[in-house]
Motif scaffolding. Sequence first.
Motif, PDB file in Angstrom:
ATOM      1  N   GLU A   1     -56.016 -12.653  11.840  1.00  0.00           N
ATOM      2  CA  GLU A   1     -56.011 -14.074  12.212  1.00  0.00           C
ATOM      3  C   GLU A   1     -56.482 -14.901  11.015  1.00  0.00           C
TER       4      GLU A   1
ATOM      5  N   GLN B   1     -56.222  -8.180  15.649  1.00  0.00           N
ATOM      6  CA  GLN B   1     -56.366  -9.629  15.816  1.00  0.00           C
ATOM      7  C   GLN B   1     -57.326 -10.194  14.785  1.00  0.00           C
ATOM      8  N   ARG B   2     -58.486  -9.549  14.684  1.00  0.00           N
ATOM      9  CA  ARG B   2     -59.518 -10.068  13.795  1.00  0.00           C
ATOM     10  C   ARG B   2     -59.159  -9.880  12.332  1.00  0.00           C
ATOM     11  N   MET B   3     -58.521  -8.783  12.040  1.00  0.00           N
ATOM     12  CA  MET B   3     -58.151  -8.487  10.653  1.00  0.00           C
ATOM     13  C   MET B   3     -57.133  -9.497  10.123  1.00  0.00           C
TER      14      MET B   3
ATOM     15  N   GLN C   1     -59.879  -0.442  21.095  1.00  0.00           N
ATOM     16  CA  GLN C   1     -60.313  -1.410  20.081  1.00  0.00           C
ATOM     17  C   GLN C   1     -59.182  -1.895  19.180  1.00  0.00           C
TER      18      GLN C   1
ATOM     19  N   PHE D   1     -57.876  -5.522  19.220  1.00  0.00           N
ATOM     20  CA  PHE D   1     -58.902  -6.467  18.781  1.00  0.00           C
ATOM     21  C   PHE D   1     -59.100  -6.388  17.268  1.00  0.00           C
ATOM     22  N   THR D   2     -59.109  -5.167  16.764  1.00  0.00           N
ATOM     23  CA  THR D   2     -59.255  -4.974  15.320  1.00  0.00           C
ATOM     24  C   THR D   2     -58.147  -5.717  14.570  1.00  0.00           C
TER      25      THR D   2
ATOM     26  N   VAL E   1     -61.256   4.363  20.781  1.00  0.00           N
ATOM     27  CA  VAL E   1     -60.513   3.863  19.604  1.00  0.00           C
ATOM     28  C   VAL E   1     -59.263   3.098  20.045  1.00  0.00           C
TER      29      VAL E   1
END
Lengths: 173, 173
Positions: free
Chosen positions: B24, B20-22, B14, B17-18, B11
């Motif tokens: 961006e 960043q994606r959430m 991640q 990355f989570t 966890v």
Amino acid sequence: MKFDLKQSTEVLAQTPFTLQRMLEGLSPAWTATSGDKEDWGVYDIIGHLIHGEETDWIPRAEIILAQGENKTFVPFDRVAQFEGSNGRPLEELITEFSHLRNTNLEKLVRWELTPQQLDLKGIHPELGEVTLKQLLATWVVHDLNHVSQIARVLARKYESNVGVWKEYLSILN
Amino acid sequence: MKFDLKQSTEVLAQTPFTLQRMLEGLSPAWTATSGDKEDWGVYDIIGHLIHGEETDWIPRAEIILAQGENKTFVPFDRVAQFEGSNGRPLEELITEFSHLRNTNLEKLVRWELTPQQLDLKGIHPELGEVTLKQLLATWVVHDLNHVSQIARVLARKYESNVGVWKEYLSILN
């Protein structure tokens, strides 16, 4: 914040990526189905999101845009995923969700909705009259609701391990 | 679920990355600082996570592992980010968080902690005695707490747009 179509799609477009990143590399101990229709595991939440892409958001938007005789939405099945997912790997479900979401967002963008269309109405079978704008805003908040729910499902699995810190962690309370 | 070091790092690895994606591609209307120490915006939450990497988790683990004369942790400043972030772009903060998290996880893995070490104790300045295992489990749940909080902060910005659907969206209630 006022409703804005572009800002809505910003969130809707990120959700599949968010879920991929949030869940890739996690052991099944974190993500498995709960088998409980009243208390979903991560696996069950992803199945629910797939079912929403297939039967909820865009199909309901189409009912509103058509402005036909019957503007009442088909009721949504909140536990369809317990039959539909059938033991397929989680990664496969996330990929399917991503594809469905992309297709649906492409459709939404192609519609080039006008402010007049966003104010068109349909009938929710339980809640009554709703506008297309409200449907699209709800799609956004529904995504966020389930991202938050996934974080909570994961956190609760570690509840017994945090000791006295529990009182500081609102996600456990 | 029992505490497991490997599953914990799954966890923790991640989360950058989570986030960043959430986040961006989201307009500042979604992510800006609230300027309110009692009701953080997304920007403020990322600043808080950075401060945790710098002063909380690994420094406290080091205090426990050292088993020195004074095992009491330095109190954590929950609003340090309102001074520390100083208008830097959100993307820059997320990148900084990612780098700090990577460095901290590398350190954690290099320690090759034994079950005996995981049971060593330190003193939380408010909560009292805690184990290293509890500290690491809390690090995991703390990440998830803030992912959930970010989803909630975003969702609330759309609260007035969902109309009668609000009652179905637990994130707004």
